[in-house]
Design a protein around this motif. Structure first.
Motif, PDB file in Angstrom:
ATOM      1  N   ALA A 143      50.661  53.011  42.242  1.00 27.11           N
ATOM      2  CA  ALA A 143      51.404  51.862  42.775  1.00 27.11           C
ATOM      3  C   ALA A 143      50.441  50.782  43.273  1.00 27.11           C
ATOM      4  N   ALA A 144      49.387  51.193  43.987  1.00 29.19           N
ATOM      5  CA  ALA A 144      48.412  50.230  44.494  1.00 29.19           C
ATOM      6  C   ALA A 144      47.592  49.615  43.365  1.00 29.19           C
ATOM      7  N   ALA A 145      47.355  50.383  42.317  1.00 28.07           N
ATOM      8  CA  ALA A 145      46.517  49.905  41.211  1.00 28.07           C
ATOM      9  C   ALA A 145      47.184  48.812  40.388  1.00 28.07           C
ATOM     10  N   TYR A 146      48.496  48.748  40.409  1.00 28.23           N
ATOM     11  CA  TYR A 146      49.208  47.761  39.595  1.00 28.23           C
ATOM     12  C   TYR A 146      48.789  46.340  39.962  1.00 28.23           C
ATOM     13  N   SER A 147      48.685  46.063  41.265  1.00 28.63           N
ATOM     14  CA  SER A 147      48.260  44.736  41.717  1.00 28.63           C
ATOM     15  C   SER A 147      46.854  44.422  41.228  1.00 28.63           C
ATOM     16  N   LEU A 148      45.967  45.412  41.285  1.00 33.68           N
ATOM     17  CA  LEU A 148      44.594  45.225  40.818  1.00 33.68           C
ATOM     18  C   LEU A 148      44.548  45.009  39.307  1.00 33.68           C
ATOM     19  N   GLN A 174      46.849  43.597  37.478  1.00 33.16           N
ATOM     20  CA  GLN A 174      47.313  42.235  37.206  1.00 33.16           C
ATOM     21  C   GLN A 174      46.219  41.197  37.447  1.00 33.16           C
ATOM     22  N   LYS A 175      45.325  41.499  38.381  1.00 29.92           N
ATOM     23  CA  LYS A 175      44.227  40.579  38.686  1.00 29.92           C
ATOM     24  C   LYS A 175      42.984  40.875  37.841  1.00 29.92           C
ATOM     25  N   ALA A 176      43.120  41.847  36.931  1.00 25.68           N
ATOM     26  CA  ALA A 176      41.980  42.279  36.097  1.00 25.68           C
ATOM     27  C   ALA A 176      40.799  42.708  36.952  1.00 25.68           C
ATOM     28  N   ALA A 177      41.101  43.338  38.092  1.00 27.08           N
ATOM     29  CA  ALA A 177      40.051  43.824  38.997  1.00 27.08           C
ATOM     30  C   ALA A 177      39.612  45.210  38.541  1.00 27.08           C
ATOM     31  N   PHE A 178      38.924  45.245  37.412  1.00 25.00           N
ATOM     32  CA  PHE A 178      38.535  46.506  36.804  1.00 25.00           C
ATOM     33  C   PHE A 178      37.137  46.928  37.258  1.00 25.00           C
ATOM     34  N   ALA A 179      36.906  48.218  37.241  1.00 21.87           N
ATOM     35  CA  ALA A 179      35.587  48.771  37.547  1.00 21.87           C
ATOM     36  C   ALA A 179      34.892  49.139  36.246  1.00 21.87           C
TER      37      ALA A 179
END
Length: 338
Positions: free
Chosen positions: A311-316, A318-323
């Motif tokens: 659930a928390a990762a969905y926002s990341l 969408q922002k393409a905040a990938f590792a």
């Protein structure tokens, strides 16, 4: 466009894998508990926890795919807890996630465990910003302001024992089986608030917490009674401890709502399952802040699980905040570092 994520959680003694769509729809949520393995020690043994994660994680991921009836082609990314937590446990989940991301050419997302607890509420109710979160878990007692999606401003923290730690330690003194916090809550329902335990930091002009003094007061009470040959009623000890701890949590949270005009109050973490906290916080908000909507996660999402990480990762996502594949465990990660 719909986004479907595989999420992995291994920050402590629960091995979890989940498949979450659009940050709110749980298609699968598998959790392998290690309670029986740690029960004889009265708490989590990090090395044992890590070994169990190694043994279980591949099976748990496979079970998540079976439950969701999906294939790898239908997964858009892989989320994993990067911290805070036990470093050995975290590394098992991160290593598995990185291997799967590489093998299946999927983007990798590192997620803050505490953010996951907050976003567990999103699995049952849309988050409406600005909002306030009361984080109450084994190692954390925090007040967090979220002006918008993915932004965390912590303004209240515990200075020593978190409330969950205090529950477990007092439960151990009462000879309750591990995990003590859950058993303490059950015992408190059978007792009365008859012992005058302190309310630490209740009168201080800040939003911080301290539960070490409360724990010590109960310890001293039990030891003094034992030396005098006085038999205390365990149910009343549990009820009195819970009354003190809950009063501090509720009062500090209501004062925070006085200063932060928000639409929602979300309670997050394992202690969010506590019946006394749920009851008293609901009553306090109805009386003092009826304009604020209060949400608790369902019991299945209060403890550690991978659904909250998805659930928390969905926002990341969408922002393409990938590792990248250098992602590492951060055992002391702060919510502000999400």
């Amino acid at each position: 466009m719909s986004v479907t994520l595989l999420a992995i959680e291994s920050s402590c003694d629960e091995t979890g894998a989940a498949i979450i769509r659009d940050g709110k729809d749980c298609l699968a949520n598998i959790v392998a508990t290690q309670v029986k393995s740690h029960m004889r020690f009265g708490g989590v043994v990090p090395e044992i926890a890590s070994r169990h994660h190694v043994e279980q994680i591949t099976q748990i991921v496979d079970l998540a795919f079976e439950e969701a009836a999906l294939t790898w082609e239908e997964i858009d990314g892989i989320a994993v807890t990067k911290g805070p937590g036990l470093v050995g446990s975290l590394l098992i989940g991160i290593t598995a996630a990185k291997a799967l991301a590489f093998a299946h050419d999927k983007p990798l997302i590192g997620v803050n465990h505490i953010a996951g607890h907050i976003y567990a509420n999103q699995l049952v109710q849309a988050m409406d910003f600005p909002l306030l979160a009361l984080v109450v878990s084994g190692g954390h007692t925090e007040l967090v302001y979220m002006p918008e999606d993915g932004v965390f401003e912590k303004f209240g923290d515990t200075r020593d024992d978190a409330v969950g730690e205090a529950y477990d330690k007092v439960g151990r003194l009462l000879d309750l089986p591990y995990p003590g916090g859950k058993r303490m809550d059950e015992l408190a329902q059978e007792g009365r608030d008859t012992y005058a335990y302190p309310r630490p930091m209740l009168d201080e002009d800040n939003f911080d917490f301290s539960f070490s003094g409360l724990k010590s007061a109960v310890i001293n009470h039990l030891h003094n009674a034992d030396q005098r040959g006085e038999k205390l009623v365990k149910e009343d000890v549990a009820a009195s401890f819970q009354a003190a701890a809950v009063e501090v949590l509720v009062e500090k949270t209501c004062r925070a709502l006085d200063e932060y005009p928000v639409k929602q109050l979300l309670v997050a973490g394992g202690v969010a399952a506590n019946s006394g906290l749920r009851r008293e916080l609901q009553a306090a908000l109805a009386d003092r802040h009826p304009e604020v909507t209060l949400y608790f996660p369902p019991l299945k999402y209060c403890g550690d699980n991978a659904a909250m990480i998805g659930a928390a990762a969905y926002s990341l996502y969408q922002k393409a905040a990938f590792a990248d594949l250098s992602l590492d465990a951060v055992p002391g990660l702060d919510i502000g570092d999400s």
